[in-house]
Design a protein around this motif. Structure first.
Motif, mmCIF file in Angstrom:
data_model
loop_
_atom_site.group_PDB
_atom_site.id
_atom_site.type_symbol
_atom_site.label_atom_id
_atom_site.label_comp_id
_atom_site.label_asym_id
_atom_site.label_seq_id
_atom_site.Cartn_x
_atom_site.Cartn_y
_atom_site.Cartn_z
ATOM 1 N N GLY A 57 -1.693 3.573 -9.648
ATOM 2 C CA GLY A 57 -0.466 4.265 -10.006
ATOM 3 C C GLY A 57 -0.618 5.747 -10.301
ATOM 4 N N TRP A 58 -1.643 6.363 -9.774
ATOM 5 C CA TRP A 58 -1.860 7.799 -9.949
ATOM 6 C C TRP A 58 -1.784 8.478 -8.575
ATOM 7 C CZ3 TRP A 58 -3.520 10.063 -14.704
ATOM 8 C CH2 TRP A 58 -3.670 9.152 -15.741
ATOM 9 N N PRO A 59 -0.606 8.616 -7.989
ATOM 10 C CA PRO A 59 -0.509 9.180 -6.639
ATOM 11 C C PRO A 59 -0.882 10.663 -6.565
ATOM 12 C CG PRO A 59 1.667 8.893 -7.563
ATOM 13 C CD PRO A 59 0.701 8.261 -8.521
ATOM 14 N N MET B 39 0.849 -1.172 0.000
ATOM 15 C CA MET B 39 0.000 0.000 0.000
ATOM 16 C C MET B 39 0.895 1.235 0.000
ATOM 17 S SD MET B 39 -3.115 0.996 2.613
ATOM 18 C CE MET B 39 -3.522 -0.692 2.847
ATOM 19 N N SER B 40 0.594 2.150 -0.904
ATOM 20 C CA SER B 40 1.440 3.334 -1.041
ATOM 21 C C SER B 40 1.015 4.426 -0.056
ATOM 22 C CB SER B 40 1.359 3.869 -2.470
ATOM 23 O OG SER B 40 0.091 4.447 -2.697
ATOM 24 N N TRP B 41 1.865 5.415 0.074
ATOM 25 C CA TRP B 41 1.569 6.539 0.963
ATOM 26 C C TRP B 41 0.330 7.288 0.489
ATOM 27 C CZ3 TRP B 41 1.376 11.327 -1.193
ATOM 28 C CH2 TRP B 41 1.981 11.470 -2.445
ATOM 29 N N ALA B 42 0.126 7.386 -0.836
ATOM 30 C CA ALA B 42 -1.031 8.106 -1.362
ATOM 31 C C ALA B 42 -2.327 7.416 -0.948
ATOM 32 C CB ALA B 42 -0.942 8.204 -2.880
ATOM 33 N N THR B 43 -2.329 6.097 -0.972
ATOM 34 C CA THR B 43 -3.526 5.347 -0.586
ATOM 35 C C THR B 43 -3.847 5.559 0.883
ATOM 36 O OG1 THR B 43 -2.948 3.698 -2.252
ATOM 37 C CG2 THR B 43 -4.564 3.056 -0.596
ATOM 38 N N VAL B 44 -2.839 5.551 1.721
ATOM 39 C CA VAL B 44 -3.048 5.762 3.157
ATOM 40 C C VAL B 44 -3.574 7.168 3.420
ATOM 41 C CG1 VAL B 44 -1.886 5.888 5.390
ATOM 42 C CG2 VAL B 44 -1.316 4.057 3.795
ATOM 43 N N ILE B 45 -3.007 8.159 2.760
ATOM 44 C CA ILE B 45 -3.455 9.540 2.946
ATOM 45 C C ILE B 45 -4.898 9.703 2.497
ATOM 46 C CG2 ILE B 45 -3.139 11.902 2.089
ATOM 47 C CD1 ILE B 45 -0.113 11.356 2.174
ATOM 48 N N ILE B 46 -5.236 9.159 1.336
ATOM 49 C CA ILE B 46 -6.610 9.262 0.844
ATOM 50 C C ILE B 46 -7.573 8.569 1.795
ATOM 51 C CG2 ILE B 46 -8.176 8.530 -1.007
ATOM 52 C CD1 ILE B 46 -5.878 9.054 -2.975
ATOM 53 N N PHE B 47 -7.199 7.408 2.305
ATOM 54 C CA PHE B 47 -8.056 6.687 3.246
ATOM 55 C C PHE B 47 -8.307 7.506 4.510
ATOM 56 C CE2 PHE B 47 -8.677 3.693 6.755
ATOM 57 C CZ PHE B 47 -9.828 3.053 6.308
ATOM 58 N N LEU B 48 -7.248 8.100 5.069
ATOM 59 C CA LEU B 48 -7.403 8.903 6.284
ATOM 60 C C LEU B 48 -8.229 10.161 6.027
ATOM 61 C CD1 LEU B 48 -3.828 8.525 7.802
ATOM 62 C CD2 LEU B 48 -5.951 7.397 8.533
ATOM 63 N N LEU B 49 -8.013 10.791 4.868
ATOM 64 C CA LEU B 49 -8.826 11.954 4.518
ATOM 65 C C LEU B 49 -10.279 11.563 4.283
ATOM 66 C CD1 LEU B 49 -6.395 13.886 2.148
ATOM 67 C CD2 LEU B 49 -7.064 14.506 4.476
ATOM 68 N N GLY B 50 -10.499 10.360 3.780
ATOM 69 C CA GLY B 50 -11.860 9.863 3.600
ATOM 70 C C GLY B 50 -12.587 9.726 4.925
ATOM 71 N N PHE C 49 -13.265 6.059 -5.932
ATOM 72 C CA PHE C 49 -12.529 6.293 -7.170
ATOM 73 C C PHE C 49 -11.164 6.932 -6.915
ATOM 74 C CE2 PHE C 49 -16.807 5.807 -9.017
ATOM 75 C CZ PHE C 49 -16.506 4.745 -9.857
ATOM 76 N N ALA C 50 -11.053 7.756 -5.892
ATOM 77 C CA ALA C 50 -9.744 8.310 -5.550
ATOM 78 C C ALA C 50 -8.801 7.195 -5.088
ATOM 79 C CB ALA C 50 -9.883 9.372 -4.467
ATOM 80 N N LEU C 51 -9.311 6.275 -4.278
ATOM 81 C CA LEU C 51 -8.490 5.141 -3.845
ATOM 82 C C LEU C 51 -8.137 4.238 -5.020
ATOM 83 C CD1 LEU C 51 -10.210 4.144 -0.482
ATOM 84 C CD2 LEU C 51 -7.858 4.945 -0.776
ATOM 85 N N LEU C 52 -9.098 3.995 -5.881
ATOM 86 C CA LEU C 52 -8.862 3.144 -7.041
ATOM 87 C C LEU C 52 -7.777 3.735 -7.945
ATOM 88 C CD1 LEU C 52 -9.836 0.609 -8.591
ATOM 89 C CD2 LEU C 52 -11.402 2.120 -9.807
ATOM 90 N N LEU C 53 -7.857 5.014 -8.217
ATOM 91 C CA LEU C 53 -6.849 5.648 -9.069
ATOM 92 C C LEU C 53 -5.487 5.689 -8.393
ATOM 93 C CD1 LEU C 53 -9.069 8.462 -10.540
ATOM 94 C CD2 LEU C 53 -8.075 6.557 -11.797
#
Length: 90
Positions: free
Chosen positions: A63-65, A1-12, A55-59
């Motif tokens: 590979g779209w951080p 899991m990338s840093w972008a995914t973790v950030i998006i999840f927490l912001l969600g 969709f933000a998590l999916l993208l």
């Protein structure tokens, strides 16, 4: 899991909490609506919030951080709107 995914999840999580706070506050604009409209509006807001998060998590996973930045801006705008509603400036 990338840093972008973790950030998006927490912001969600923050966005769902913001939505809940706005709906639980009992703004006069919401109080004037019939109960059925309030329920439908809350469900529609949560469904659209989930769709944006999904969709933000999916993208981000694909590979779209950069979508972490876009979702952070979305969260900031959402928080600003909630602040206006909760402080009764709107």
């Amino acid at each position: 899991m990338s840093w972008a995914t973790v950030i998006i999840f927490l912001l969600g999580i923050a966005n769902f909490a913001i939505n809940r706070a706005v709906f639980d506050r009992g703004h006069p604009l919401f109080a004037r609506l019939p109960q059925a409209s309030q329920t439908l509006g809350q469900r529609a807001a949560l469904a659209s919030e989930f769709a944006v998060l999904f969709f933000a998590l999916l993208l981000s996973v694909e590979g779209w951080p950069g979508y972490a930045w876009a979702y952070a801006v979305y969260t900031a705008v959402n928080a600003g709107a909630a602040w206006l509603i909760l402080t009764r400036r709107v």
